[in-house]
Every structure is written in C-alpha cells, then in structure tokens.
Write a protein that holds these residues in place. Structure first.
Motif, PDB file in Angstrom:
ATOM      1  N   MET A   1       0.929  -0.856   0.008  1.00  0.00           N
ATOM      2  CA  MET A   1       0.075  -0.496  -0.053  1.00  0.00           C
ATOM      3  C   MET A   1       1.042   1.258   0.111  1.00  0.00           C
ATOM      4  O   MET A   1       1.798   1.333   0.670  1.00  0.00           O
ATOM      5  CB  MET A   1      -0.897  -0.273   1.269  1.00  0.00           C
ATOM      6  CG  MET A   1      -1.460   0.626   1.279  1.00  0.00           C
ATOM      7  SD  MET A   1      -2.447   1.239   3.080  1.00  0.00           S
ATOM      8  CE  MET A   1      -3.730   0.153   2.675  1.00  0.00           C
ATOM      9  N   SER A   2       0.799   1.734  -1.336  1.00  0.00           N
ATOM     10  CA  SER A   2       2.003   3.796  -1.115  1.00  0.00           C
ATOM     11  C   SER A   2       1.021   4.154   0.136  1.00  0.00           C
ATOM     12  O   SER A   2       0.135   4.113   1.215  1.00  0.00           O
ATOM     13  CB  SER A   2       1.035   4.375  -2.582  1.00  0.00           C
ATOM     14  OG  SER A   2       0.068   4.820  -2.043  1.00  0.00           O
ATOM     15  N   LYS A   3       2.146   5.386   0.491  1.00  0.00           N
ATOM     16  CA  LYS A   3       2.072   6.554   1.728  1.00  0.00           C
ATOM     17  C   LYS A   3       0.377   6.962   1.708  1.00  0.00           C
ATOM     18  O   LYS A   3       0.307   6.931   3.259  1.00  0.00           O
ATOM     19  CB  LYS A   3       2.950   6.862   2.362  1.00  0.00           C
ATOM     20  CG  LYS A   3       3.534   7.984   1.279  1.00  0.00           C
ATOM     21  CD  LYS A   3       4.459   8.643   1.565  1.00  0.00           C
ATOM     22  CE  LYS A   3       5.335   9.910   1.093  1.00  0.00           C
ATOM     23  NZ  LYS A   3       6.404  11.006   1.382  1.00  0.00           N
ATOM     24  N   ASP A   4       0.342   7.301   0.340  1.00  0.00           N
ATOM     25  CA  ASP A   4      -0.777   8.094   0.424  1.00  0.00           C
ATOM     26  C   ASP A   4      -2.026   7.451   0.722  1.00  0.00           C
ATOM     27  O   ASP A   4      -3.171   8.092   1.446  1.00  0.00           O
ATOM     28  CB  ASP A   4      -0.154   8.636  -1.022  1.00  0.00           C
ATOM     29  CG  ASP A   4       0.421   9.822  -1.139  1.00  0.00           C
ATOM     30  OD1 ASP A   4       0.441  10.573  -0.157  1.00  0.00           O
ATOM     31  OD2 ASP A   4       0.362  10.348  -2.675  1.00  0.00           O
ATOM     32  N   HIS A   5      -2.158   6.978   0.242  1.00  0.00           N
ATOM     33  CA  HIS A   5      -3.106   5.169   0.622  1.00  0.00           C
ATOM     34  C   HIS A   5      -3.382   5.380   1.979  1.00  0.00           C
ATOM     35  O   HIS A   5      -4.537   4.765   2.586  1.00  0.00           O
ATOM     36  CB  HIS A   5      -3.031   4.168  -0.304  1.00  0.00           C
ATOM     37  CG  HIS A   5      -3.588   4.170  -1.736  1.00  0.00           C
ATOM     38  ND1 HIS A   5      -2.960   4.765  -2.652  1.00  0.00           N
ATOM     39  CD2 HIS A   5      -5.009   4.408  -1.964  1.00  0.00           C
ATOM     40  CE1 HIS A   5      -3.543   4.729  -3.544  1.00  0.00           C
ATOM     41  NE2 HIS A   5      -4.325   4.695  -3.281  1.00  0.00           N
ATOM     42  N   MET A   6      -2.002   4.625   2.570  1.00  0.00           N
ATOM     43  CA  MET A   6      -2.210   4.527   4.152  1.00  0.00           C
ATOM     44  C   MET A   6      -2.754   5.300   4.919  1.00  0.00           C
ATOM     45  O   MET A   6      -3.257   5.476   5.395  1.00  0.00           O
ATOM     46  CB  MET A   6      -0.370   3.792   4.415  1.00  0.00           C
ATOM     47  CG  MET A   6      -0.752   3.375   6.243  1.00  0.00           C
ATOM     48  SD  MET A   6       0.902   3.379   6.726  1.00  0.00           S
ATOM     49  CE  MET A   6       0.827   5.373   7.106  1.00  0.00           C
ATOM     50  N   LEU A  11      -7.166   8.756   7.826  1.00  0.00           N
ATOM     51  CA  LEU A  11      -7.386   9.914   8.076  1.00  0.00           C
ATOM     52  C   LEU A  11      -9.306   9.922   8.137  1.00  0.00           C
ATOM     53  O   LEU A  11      -9.994   8.718   7.892  1.00  0.00           O
ATOM     54  CB  LEU A  11      -7.458  10.829   6.889  1.00  0.00           C
ATOM     55  CG  LEU A  11      -6.089  11.416   7.508  1.00  0.00           C
ATOM     56  CD1 LEU A  11      -6.047  12.198   6.224  1.00  0.00           C
ATOM     57  CD2 LEU A  11      -5.676  11.890   9.034  1.00  0.00           C
ATOM     58  N   SER A  12      -9.924  10.568   9.131  1.00  0.00           N
ATOM     59  CA  SER A  12     -11.436  10.537   9.198  1.00  0.00           C
ATOM     60  C   SER A  12     -11.768  10.897   7.535  1.00  0.00           C
ATOM     61  O   SER A  12     -11.212  11.550   7.090  1.00  0.00           O
ATOM     62  CB  SER A  12     -11.503  12.258   9.852  1.00  0.00           C
ATOM     63  OG  SER A  12     -12.846  12.666   9.688  1.00  0.00           O
ATOM     64  N   MET A  17      -7.149  15.224   1.813  1.00  0.00           N
ATOM     65  CA  MET A  17      -5.599  15.724   1.901  1.00  0.00           C
ATOM     66  C   MET A  17      -5.022  16.099   0.322  1.00  0.00           C
ATOM     67  O   MET A  17      -3.808  16.416   0.259  1.00  0.00           O
ATOM     68  CB  MET A  17      -5.449  14.179   0.986  1.00  0.00           C
ATOM     69  CG  MET A  17      -5.239  13.165   2.781  1.00  0.00           C
ATOM     70  SD  MET A  17      -5.142  11.872   2.493  1.00  0.00           S
ATOM     71  CE  MET A  17      -3.009  11.755   2.202  1.00  0.00           C
ATOM     72  N   THR A  18      -5.988  17.051  -0.247  1.00  0.00           N
ATOM     73  CA  THR A  18      -5.421  17.813  -1.602  1.00  0.00           C
ATOM     74  C   THR A  18      -5.999  19.281  -1.012  1.00  0.00           C
ATOM     75  O   THR A  18      -6.750  19.334  -0.490  1.00  0.00           O
ATOM     76  CB  THR A  18      -6.423  17.488  -2.649  1.00  0.00           C
ATOM     77  OG1 THR A  18      -7.317  17.968  -2.156  1.00  0.00           O
ATOM     78  CG2 THR A  18      -5.767  16.054  -3.059  1.00  0.00           C
ATOM     79  N   GLU A  45      -9.962  18.015  12.964  1.00  0.00           N
ATOM     80  CA  GLU A  45     -10.496  16.953  11.671  1.00  0.00           C
ATOM     81  C   GLU A  45      -9.659  16.085  12.017  1.00  0.00           C
ATOM     82  O   GLU A  45     -10.041  15.161  12.254  1.00  0.00           O
ATOM     83  CB  GLU A  45     -11.122  17.019  10.274  1.00  0.00           C
ATOM     84  CG  GLU A  45     -12.391  18.283  10.156  1.00  0.00           C
ATOM     85  CD  GLU A  45     -12.339  18.807   8.996  1.00  0.00           C
ATOM     86  OE1 GLU A  45     -10.896  18.627   7.733  1.00  0.00           O
ATOM     87  OE2 GLU A  45     -13.387  19.691   8.479  1.00  0.00           O
ATOM     88  N   ILE A  46      -7.746  15.732  11.726  1.00  0.00           N
ATOM     89  CA  ILE A  46      -7.080  15.325  11.973  1.00  0.00           C
ATOM     90  C   ILE A  46      -6.667  14.649  12.870  1.00  0.00           C
ATOM     91  O   ILE A  46      -7.044  13.384  13.772  1.00  0.00           O
ATOM     92  CB  ILE A  46      -5.945  15.906  11.334  1.00  0.00           C
ATOM     93  CG1 ILE A  46      -6.096  16.595   9.630  1.00  0.00           C
ATOM     94  CG2 ILE A  46      -4.399  15.084  11.365  1.00  0.00           C
ATOM     95  CD1 ILE A  46      -4.556  17.328   9.407  1.00  0.00           C
ATOM     96  N   HIS A  47      -7.422  15.246  13.797  1.00  0.00           N
ATOM     97  CA  HIS A  47      -7.804  15.222  15.805  1.00  0.00           C
ATOM     98  C   HIS A  47      -8.123  14.119  15.971  1.00  0.00           C
ATOM     99  O   HIS A  47      -7.933  13.117  16.523  1.00  0.00           O
ATOM    100  CB  HIS A  47      -7.705  16.276  16.169  1.00  0.00           C
ATOM    101  CG  HIS A  47      -7.305  16.250  18.117  1.00  0.00           C
ATOM    102  ND1 HIS A  47      -6.231  15.289  18.455  1.00  0.00           N
ATOM    103  CD2 HIS A  47      -8.936  16.191  18.752  1.00  0.00           C
ATOM    104  CE1 HIS A  47      -6.769  15.122  19.815  1.00  0.00           C
ATOM    105  NE2 HIS A  47      -8.207  15.437  19.760  1.00  0.00           N
ATOM    106  N   VAL A  48      -9.267  13.546  15.103  1.00  0.00           N
ATOM    107  CA  VAL A  48     -10.714  12.685  16.008  1.00  0.00           C
ATOM    108  C   VAL A  48     -10.130  11.784  14.580  1.00  0.00           C
ATOM    109  O   VAL A  48     -10.723  10.916  15.064  1.00  0.00           O
ATOM    110  CB  VAL A  48     -11.762  13.439  14.931  1.00  0.00           C
ATOM    111  CG1 VAL A  48     -12.417  14.256  16.055  1.00  0.00           C
ATOM    112  CG2 VAL A  48     -12.166  13.349  13.803  1.00  0.00           C
TER     113      VAL A  48
END
Length: 87
Positions: A1-6, A11-12, A17-18, A45-48
């Motif tokens: 799995m690529s790092k972007d997909h992981m 993430l919520s 991501m863009t 949003e990232i925190h959750v």
C-alpha cells in the motif's frame, strides 16, 4: 500500500488530503487573519482520526515507515543541524 493510501485510510472522511486553494506560508498577515479559523478546523478534523498502530515519529517514507523511533530522536534529528528547506 502506498503511503498516501495508508495515510488516507487512517484519516477521518472529513479530512481532504489535497489543497483547497491556499498555502499558509504564502498568505500575508491580513489574508491569514481572514481565514485562520479554517486552519484550526482542519487540525481538529485530523485530531479525530484513529492513529493506533503507527509507531515512531517523522514523515512516512515510501514503505510507510517513520524515520525516528522516539520523539526525542525526532527532535534531535530535526533541529540539531541545518537541513535543506529549513531556516
């Protein structure tokens, strides 16, 4: 799995991501004052997001591993020497 997909899988669904049209470092003080609350909304949003199972500190490499094993190693490695792209 690529790092972007992981990263995306952790993430919520609310986290985009863009880019949405502006880069904080490119805003002057007046422009930032008009939209700073949006930055804090994104942080919350990232925190959750659920990050269990992630070990280490730093950016993910292409194998989805972090460079540093501890927070102390990360801080020393990040700030001990001048690194390209940092002031």
């Amino acid at each position: 799995m690529s790092k972007d997909h992981m990263i995306r899988s952790m993430l919520s669904e609310n986290v985009n991501m863009t880019s949405n049209g502006c880069i904080a470092d490119q805003l002057n003080l007046e422009e930032f004052a008009e939209c700073y609350e949006l930055f804090f909304d994104k942080i919350m949003e990232i925190h959750v997001s659920e990050l269990k199972g992630i070990e280490g500190y730093g950016e993910f490499d292409e194998e989805c591993r972090t460079e540093y094993g501890s927070c102390k190693e990360f801080l020393i490695g990040t700030f001990a020497e001048h690194q390209e792209g940092r002031r």
